[in-house]
Design a protein around this motif. Structure first.
Motif, PDB file in Angstrom:
ATOM      1  N   GLN A  99       0.841  -1.199   0.000  1.00  0.00           N
ATOM      2  CA  GLN A  99       0.000   0.000   0.000  1.00  0.00           C
ATOM      3  C   GLN A  99       0.872   1.242   0.000  1.00  0.00           C
ATOM      4  O   GLN A  99       1.824   1.357   0.766  1.00  0.00           O
ATOM      5  N   ASP A 100       0.533   2.146  -0.909  1.00  0.00           N
ATOM      6  CA  ASP A 100       1.243   3.411  -1.066  1.00  0.00           C
ATOM      7  C   ASP A 100       0.516   4.484  -0.238  1.00  0.00           C
ATOM      8  O   ASP A 100      -0.597   4.256   0.209  1.00  0.00           O
ATOM      9  N   HIS A 101       1.137   5.619  -0.045  1.00  0.00           N
ATOM     10  CA  HIS A 101       0.506   6.767   0.625  1.00  0.00           C
ATOM     11  C   HIS A 101       0.741   7.971  -0.268  1.00  0.00           C
ATOM     12  O   HIS A 101       1.765   8.641  -0.142  1.00  0.00           O
ATOM     13  N   LYS A 102      -0.200   8.224  -1.190  1.00  0.00           N
ATOM     14  CA  LYS A 102       0.056   9.244  -2.223  1.00  0.00           C
ATOM     15  C   LYS A 102      -0.085  10.689  -1.729  1.00  0.00           C
ATOM     16  O   LYS A 102       0.730  11.522  -2.104  1.00  0.00           O
ATOM     17  N   PRO A 103      -1.110  11.022  -0.924  1.00  0.00           N
ATOM     18  CA  PRO A 103      -1.214  12.430  -0.511  1.00  0.00           C
ATOM     19  C   PRO A 103      -0.039  12.851   0.379  1.00  0.00           C
ATOM     20  O   PRO A 103       0.556  12.020   1.071  1.00  0.00           O
ATOM     21  N   TYR A 161      -3.073   1.135 -14.541  1.00  0.00           N
ATOM     22  CA  TYR A 161      -1.906   0.258 -14.623  1.00  0.00           C
ATOM     23  C   TYR A 161      -0.657   1.107 -14.744  1.00  0.00           C
ATOM     24  O   TYR A 161      -0.648   2.122 -15.441  1.00  0.00           O
ATOM     25  N   ASN A 162       0.409   0.659 -14.064  1.00  0.00           N
ATOM     26  CA  ASN A 162       1.741   1.188 -14.323  1.00  0.00           C
ATOM     27  C   ASN A 162       2.538   0.047 -14.933  1.00  0.00           C
ATOM     28  O   ASN A 162       2.216  -1.128 -14.710  1.00  0.00           O
ATOM     29  N   VAL A 163       3.580   0.399 -15.666  1.00  0.00           N
ATOM     30  CA  VAL A 163       4.303  -0.637 -16.421  1.00  0.00           C
ATOM     31  C   VAL A 163       5.716  -0.828 -15.887  1.00  0.00           C
ATOM     32  O   VAL A 163       6.616  -1.248 -16.594  1.00  0.00           O
ATOM     33  N   ARG A 164       5.876  -0.514 -14.592  1.00  0.00           N
ATOM     34  CA  ARG A 164       7.199  -0.571 -13.941  1.00  0.00           C
ATOM     35  C   ARG A 164       6.956  -0.683 -12.449  1.00  0.00           C
ATOM     36  O   ARG A 164       5.828  -0.513 -11.988  1.00  0.00           O
ATOM     37  N   PHE A 165       8.025  -0.980 -11.699  1.00  0.00           N
ATOM     38  CA  PHE A 165       7.886  -1.049 -10.250  1.00  0.00           C
ATOM     39  C   PHE A 165       7.383   0.289  -9.713  1.00  0.00           C
ATOM     40  O   PHE A 165       7.756   1.340 -10.227  1.00  0.00           O
ATOM     41  N   GLY A 166       6.558   0.249  -8.666  1.00  0.00           N
ATOM     42  CA  GLY A 166       6.123   1.475  -8.007  1.00  0.00           C
ATOM     43  C   GLY A 166       7.248   2.028  -7.160  1.00  0.00           C
ATOM     44  O   GLY A 166       8.075   1.283  -6.641  1.00  0.00           O
ATOM     45  N   ASP A 167       7.258   3.324  -7.032  1.00  0.00           N
ATOM     46  CA  ASP A 167       8.220   3.977  -6.155  1.00  0.00           C
ATOM     47  C   ASP A 167       7.400   4.816  -5.188  1.00  0.00           C
ATOM     48  O   ASP A 167       6.740   5.759  -5.633  1.00  0.00           O
ATOM     49  N   PRO A 168       7.282   4.481  -3.923  1.00  0.00           N
ATOM     50  CA  PRO A 168       8.202   3.672  -3.112  1.00  0.00           C
ATOM     51  C   PRO A 168       7.824   2.211  -2.865  1.00  0.00           C
ATOM     52  O   PRO A 168       8.521   1.549  -2.096  1.00  0.00           O
ATOM     53  N   GLU A 169       6.793   1.652  -3.493  1.00  0.00           N
ATOM     54  CA  GLU A 169       6.416   0.265  -3.162  1.00  0.00           C
ATOM     55  C   GLU A 169       7.564  -0.717  -3.361  1.00  0.00           C
ATOM     56  O   GLU A 169       7.677  -1.730  -2.667  1.00  0.00           O
ATOM     57  N   CYS A 170       8.410  -0.429  -4.351  1.00  0.00           N
ATOM     58  CA  CYS A 170       9.532  -1.310  -4.671  1.00  0.00           C
ATOM     59  C   CYS A 170      10.459  -1.520  -3.463  1.00  0.00           C
ATOM     60  O   CYS A 170      10.996  -2.620  -3.274  1.00  0.00           O
ATOM     61  N   LEU A 206       4.017  -5.522 -14.275  1.00  0.00           N
ATOM     62  CA  LEU A 206       2.667  -4.992 -14.422  1.00  0.00           C
ATOM     63  C   LEU A 206       2.168  -4.624 -13.028  1.00  0.00           C
ATOM     64  O   LEU A 206       2.095  -5.482 -12.141  1.00  0.00           O
ATOM     65  N   TYR A 207       1.857  -3.363 -12.844  1.00  0.00           N
ATOM     66  CA  TYR A 207       1.480  -2.822 -11.539  1.00  0.00           C
ATOM     67  C   TYR A 207       0.019  -2.426 -11.603  1.00  0.00           C
ATOM     68  O   TYR A 207      -0.334  -1.516 -12.352  1.00  0.00           O
ATOM     69  N   ALA A 208      -0.822  -3.111 -10.854  1.00  0.00           N
ATOM     70  CA  ALA A 208      -2.238  -2.751 -10.806  1.00  0.00           C
ATOM     71  C   ALA A 208      -2.487  -1.853  -9.603  1.00  0.00           C
ATOM     72  O   ALA A 208      -2.260  -2.258  -8.461  1.00  0.00           O
TER      73      ALA A 208
HETATM   74  N1  GLY Z   1       3.920   4.984  -5.994  1.00  0.00           N
HETATM   75  C1  GLY Z   1       3.140   5.130  -7.149  1.00  0.00           C
HETATM   76  C2  GLY Z   1       3.887   5.029  -8.392  1.00  0.00           C
HETATM   77  O1  GLY Z   1       5.017   4.590  -8.446  1.00  0.00           O
HETATM   78  O2  GLY Z   1       3.310   5.382  -9.415  1.00  0.00           O
END
Ligand code: GLY
Ligand code: AMP
Length: 433
Positions: free
Chosen positions: A217-221, A290-299, A274-276
């Motif tokens: 889980q990310d924290h975007k705000p 969808y994102n097409v790469r690792f999430g940052d900071p989820e990675c 593949l990032y849903a």
């Molecule tokens: N943390 C969200 C993103 O990488 O798009």
């Protein structure tokens, strides 16, 4: 074997750190990298979107695998250019990267794959979008729960969540007339506004087989309690109890696999990550993007927990042999990543402030400080971006992991440094999965 990681954020530091641990890897390069990647690999002074220079470097340095961090070079065709030069890469080709590069493309794939997502309409100009809203919500202009999205890449911006018609019209105007997100706004997507909790489920795929990673889980705000403007992500943790085992398998079967199969059938096979981005609604999970790469900071928390050889996994995906890879081994504990940011981020901020306390933070057990916007200069390690560090820690519960992460955060200081104080709180109180 030599590996080139492309990018300069916290995600890339985590990739470099993990890939360097592989017995099969000799040298790891990072282009352009940051002060963190410099301490575990060799930084190369090439921008992440300089495709010709990256291809040339890979040819000259016998690179066996290029791992592409950010979306822009993927959408610009870096993997296609490497492929033409006979160099293997982890990441989708340009036409498949459209899943992130065009929200309209993504929505159409989701529709064809029968994957649950918010209802939507796509418009080629702002007038048509406004007419649609006026007609559909004629009786209830005070209640228009729509999300207005610029079609193209907008660096995590370009999505405006609205409640009434005036807000929707303002958003359409900003995206479609004022072109606040540039040519990303040439098409406009209007989407039903969903409610629920958000979760990120990432999978590695070679176009046929998928290996799904534990949910994060990310924290975007920007600010505590999910207040404030959206950012690239102020923290993340993994695994999250918000996605239990049953839901995890449901997402694999009903979201990820049908998407990969639809991409293959449509002759835009998807290889890479593949990032849903999901909203878990009362009707079940629905795809937000969808994102097409690792999430940052989820990675960062994900890779901190991974015990298996990441290089072997990414190489198998690039070679099309993912089915032969043994099941991944994970540390059972939870990892939490707290992002420390520059004063002013996500707005304007100054760079070049000296960062102190990194050595003390490194002594906190079960902790790793991943660098994002940092660089080394004569004064030492200084800030060089909005998101500066991803302080990542492990614990036998979310509460313990966050305690440990904040212990390390306390050691680090620079003028104007700040972070969210509530990373992982959303998991507390949710029964463990
Ligand atoms: N943390 C969200 C993103 O990488 O798009
Ligand atoms: P995206 O870049 O599409 O992930 O959107 C950024 C953020 O906007 C998401 O993380 C959500 O918080 C919010 N968002 C996007 N689409 C929707 C939607 N259909 N309903 C509610 N919120 C949304």
């Amino acid at each position: 074997m030599n590996v080139l990681v492309v990018g300069s954020g916290g995600r890339e530091h985590a990739l470099v750190w993990k890939i360097s641990q592989s017995n099969r890897v000799d040298r790891v390069f990072c282009a352009p990298g940051n002060a963190g990647t410099e301490s575990e690999a060799e930084n190369v002074d090439i921008a992440a979107d300089d495709i010709p220079a990256l291809v040339e470097f890979a040819k000259q340095n016998s690179i066996a695998l290029v791992v592409v961090g950010p979306e822009k070079p993927l959408c610009d065709g870096l993997v296609d250019a490497l492929d033409q030069a006979g160099i293997r890469a982890f990441g989708p080709a340009k036409n498949a990267a459209e899943l992130e590069g065009s929200k309209a493309f993504c929505k159409n794939v989701l529709r064809r794959a029968a994957v649950p997502t918010a209802d939507f309409n796509i418009f080629q100009n702002p007038e048509d979008a406004e007419r649609f809203v006026s007609e559909r919500y004629e009786e209830t202009p005070e209640n228009v729960p729509l999300v207005v999205k610029a079609d193209g890449l907008a660096a995590g911006k370009g999505v405006i969540v609205c409640s009434n018609r005036d807000e929707v019209f303002t958003a359409i105007d900003q995206i479609g007339r004022q072109m606040q997100f540039g040519k990303a706004g040439r098409q406009i997507v209007l989407e039903e506004r969903l409610t629920g909790v958000e979760a990120s489920v990432l999978a590695i795929t070679d176009g046929k087989t998928i290996v799904t990673l534990p949910a994060a889980q990310d924290h975007k705000p920007a600010w505590d309690g999910d207040k404030g403007p959206n950012t690239g992500g102020m923290g993340a943790y993994c695994p999250t109890p918000l996605v239990d085992e049953k839901m995890f398998h449901w997402i694999e079967e009903n979201v990820l696999l049908p998407t990969v199969h639809t991409m293959k059938r449509s002759r835009t096979p998807f290889h890479g990550l593949l990032y849903a981005g999901l909203m878990v609604t009362p009707q079940g999970p629905k795809v937000l993007e969808y994102n097409v790469r690792f999430g940052d900071p989820e990675c960062q928390p994900l890779l901190f927990r991974l015990k298996s050889d990441l290089f072997e996994l990414l190489m198998a995906a690039a070679e099309g042999n993912l089915a032969d890879v043994p099941s991944l081994q994970w540390d059972e504990r939870t990892a939490v990543c707290v992002v420390m940011a520059s004063e002013g981020y996500p707005g304007a901020y100054e760079k070049g402030r000296v960062i102190r306390g990194l050595e003390e933070a490194a002594k906190v057990p079960d902790t790793k400080v991943f660098h994002a916007g940092t660089r080394r200069d004569a004064a030492g390690i200084v800030t060089a971006g909005g998101r500066v560090l991803g302080v990542t820690a492990m614990g036998n519960s979310v509460a313990n992991a966050r305690l440990q992460a904040y212990k390390a955060v306390k050691c680090i200081r620079w003028d104007g440094a700040w972070c969210r104080k509530d990373i992982g709180d959303k998991a507390l109180g949710v029964p463990s999965a």
